[in-house]
Design a protein around this motif. Structure first.
Motif, short mmCIF file in Angstrom:
data_model
loop_
_atom_site.label_atom_id
_atom_site.label_comp_id
_atom_site.label_asym_id
_atom_site.label_seq_id
_atom_site.Cartn_x
_atom_site.Cartn_y
_atom_site.Cartn_z
N ASN A 48 -28.22 -15.99 -2.28
CA ASN A 48 -27.60 -14.69 -1.98
C ASN A 48 -27.35 -14.46 -0.50
O ASN A 48 -26.27 -13.99 -0.10
N GLU A 49 -28.35 -14.74 0.32
CA GLU A 49 -28.29 -14.30 1.73
C GLU A 49 -27.13 -14.90 2.51
O GLU A 49 -26.39 -14.17 3.18
N PRO A 50 -26.90 -16.22 2.48
CA PRO A 50 -25.74 -16.74 3.24
C PRO A 50 -24.42 -16.22 2.71
O PRO A 50 -23.46 -16.04 3.46
N TYR A 51 -24.36 -15.93 1.41
CA TYR A 51 -23.13 -15.37 0.86
C TYR A 51 -22.92 -13.94 1.34
O TYR A 51 -21.81 -13.56 1.74
N ARG A 52 -23.98 -13.16 1.37
CA ARG A 52 -23.88 -11.79 1.89
C ARG A 52 -23.43 -11.80 3.35
O ARG A 52 -22.59 -11.01 3.78
N GLU A 53 -23.98 -12.72 4.12
CA GLU A 53 -23.61 -12.82 5.54
C GLU A 53 -22.15 -13.21 5.68
O GLU A 53 -21.43 -12.69 6.55
N ALA A 54 -21.69 -14.14 4.84
CA ALA A 54 -20.31 -14.60 4.91
C ALA A 54 -19.33 -13.49 4.56
O ALA A 54 -18.23 -13.43 5.12
N LEU A 55 -19.70 -12.60 3.64
CA LEU A 55 -18.81 -11.51 3.26
C LEU A 55 -18.45 -10.63 4.46
O LEU A 55 -17.35 -10.07 4.52
N GLY A 56 -19.37 -10.52 5.41
CA GLY A 56 -19.12 -9.68 6.57
C GLY A 56 -17.96 -10.15 7.42
O GLY A 56 -17.38 -9.36 8.16
N SER A 57 -17.60 -11.42 7.32
CA SER A 57 -16.51 -11.94 8.15
C SER A 57 -15.31 -12.37 7.31
O SER A 57 -14.40 -13.00 7.82
N SER A 58 -15.30 -12.03 6.03
CA SER A 58 -14.20 -12.43 5.16
C SER A 58 -13.79 -11.27 4.25
O SER A 58 -14.27 -11.16 3.11
N PRO A 59 -12.91 -10.40 4.74
CA PRO A 59 -12.45 -9.28 3.90
C PRO A 59 -11.85 -9.74 2.58
O PRO A 59 -12.03 -9.07 1.56
N GLU A 60 -11.14 -10.88 2.58
CA GLU A 60 -10.52 -11.35 1.35
C GLU A 60 -11.58 -11.66 0.29
O GLU A 60 -11.42 -11.35 -0.90
N SER A 61 -12.71 -12.25 0.74
CA SER A 61 -13.79 -12.53 -0.20
C SER A 61 -14.39 -11.24 -0.74
O SER A 61 -14.77 -11.16 -1.91
N CYS A 62 -14.48 -10.22 0.12
CA CYS A 62 -14.98 -8.92 -0.33
C CYS A 62 -14.10 -8.35 -1.43
O CYS A 62 -14.59 -7.85 -2.45
N PHE A 63 -12.78 -8.45 -1.24
CA PHE A 63 -11.86 -7.92 -2.24
C PHE A 63 -11.95 -8.72 -3.54
O PHE A 63 -11.85 -8.16 -4.64
N ARG A 64 -12.13 -10.04 -3.43
CA ARG A 64 -12.26 -10.85 -4.64
C ARG A 64 -13.53 -10.49 -5.40
O ARG A 64 -13.54 -10.44 -6.63
N LEU A 65 -14.60 -10.27 -4.66
CA LEU A 65 -15.85 -9.87 -5.30
C LEU A 65 -15.69 -8.52 -6.00
O LEU A 65 -16.11 -8.35 -7.15
N LEU A 66 -15.06 -7.58 -5.33
CA LEU A 66 -14.82 -6.27 -5.94
C LEU A 66 -13.95 -6.39 -7.18
O LEU A 66 -14.20 -5.71 -8.19
N ALA A 67 -12.94 -7.25 -7.13
CA ALA A 67 -12.07 -7.44 -8.29
C ALA A 67 -12.86 -8.01 -9.46
O ALA A 67 -12.69 -7.59 -10.61
N SER A 68 -13.74 -8.98 -9.17
CA SER A 68 -14.54 -9.58 -10.22
C SER A 68 -15.48 -8.57 -10.85
O SER A 68 -15.60 -8.47 -12.08
N LEU A 69 -16.16 -7.78 -10.01
CA LEU A 69 -17.10 -6.80 -10.52
C LEU A 69 -16.37 -5.69 -11.28
O LEU A 69 -16.87 -5.19 -12.30
N SER A 70 -15.18 -5.31 -10.80
CA SER A 70 -14.40 -4.28 -11.49
C SER A 70 -13.96 -4.77 -12.86
O SER A 70 -13.99 -4.03 -13.84
N SER A 71 -13.56 -6.05 -12.94
CA SER A 71 -13.15 -6.62 -14.22
C SER A 71 -14.32 -6.60 -15.20
O SER A 71 -14.14 -6.28 -16.39
N ARG A 72 -15.50 -6.91 -14.72
CA ARG A 72 -16.67 -6.90 -15.60
C ARG A 72 -17.01 -5.47 -16.03
O ARG A 72 -17.43 -5.26 -17.18
N LEU A 73 -16.83 -4.52 -15.14
CA LEU A 73 -17.08 -3.13 -15.50
C LEU A 73 -16.14 -2.69 -16.62
O LEU A 73 -16.56 -2.06 -17.60
N HIS A 74 -14.86 -3.05 -16.49
CA HIS A 74 -13.90 -2.71 -17.54
C HIS A 74 -14.27 -3.41 -18.85
O HIS A 74 -14.10 -2.84 -19.94
#
Length: 226
Positions: free
Chosen positions: A112-138
């Protein structure tokens, strides 16, 4: 697993594909491949969550136990899918489900930790993560609708139709991803009810069952059962 192999696997994973190569290399170096036998537990509900996972082959059953010890299957995770990534953002950071292999399964375990750190410098990865979690919520909302608004037979029929290839027309053959008792729990019916429904659909000449292989004989007529 070599670093190169791990890097290639992670580069094809949507949640990591947008990361800069250097960060992905670091995560790959700290990831590891796991092999589980059928029935083997990956983690138990309530255990500390320090990693999330990518299924390479096989099938993972995610389930929760109620106070009386009864199991409810909440999801089935197949090849190419990730799970447990949302837990890294929870305050408790404990797995809310138990993960168990339903067949011989290969996984990538990602820290988890290196991935969390990487998200801070990659907005595109943040959006992909949000899209994945939103899809699962739906997806979970659809599950709630089916459980509360549909009777058992439409629920089973809806699942069968959802497993058909996108280009299917009149008929096709599907293979159930999990044993029938696991699928029954996923659909919130008893194994006996599932068997009775499949038998009824067989007698109506809508399906033909052979173990886990089910031939959908008339998808148009089958959809009328919804």
């Amino acid at each position: 697993m070599t670093d190169k192999t791990a890097q290639e696997l992670l580069s094809k994973t949507p949640l990591l594909a947008a990361l800069p190569p250097g960060m992905r290399d670091d995560i790959a170096a700290r990831s590891r491949q796991l092999s589980l036998e059928s029935g083997e537990i990956l983690f138990h509900q309530g255990e500390p969550a320090e990693r999330f996972f990518l299924v390479l082959s096989g099938l993972i059953k995610l389930s929760r136990a109620n106070p009386s010890g009864q199991e409810k299957v909440v999801n089935l995770i197949g090849p190419g899918e990730t799970f447990a990534e949302a837990v890294m953002f929870m305050e408790a950071k404990r797995y809310p489900v138990t993960a168990q292999a339903t067949s011989p399964t290969q996984l990538m375990s990602i820290p988890n930790e290196p991935y969390r750190e990487a998200l801070g410098s990659s907005p595109e990865s943040c959006f992909r993560l949000l899209a994945s979690l939103s899809s699962r919520l739906h997806g979970r909302l659809r599950d709630i609708d089916q459980l509360t608004l549909q009777q058992a037979t439409p629920r089973v029929v809806n699942y069968l139709l959802s497993q058909a290839p996108p280009d299917s027309e009149a008929r096709c053959t599907i293979t159930l991803k999990a044993p029938k008792h696991v699928l029954a729990s996923r659909l919130s019916v008893t194994p006996e009810t599932l068997s009775r429904i499949l038998h009824g659909l067989t007698e109506a000449e809508l399906i033909r069952v052979s173990g886990r292989r089910i031939e959908l004989l008339d998808m148009s007529r089958l959809s009328q059962q919804l």
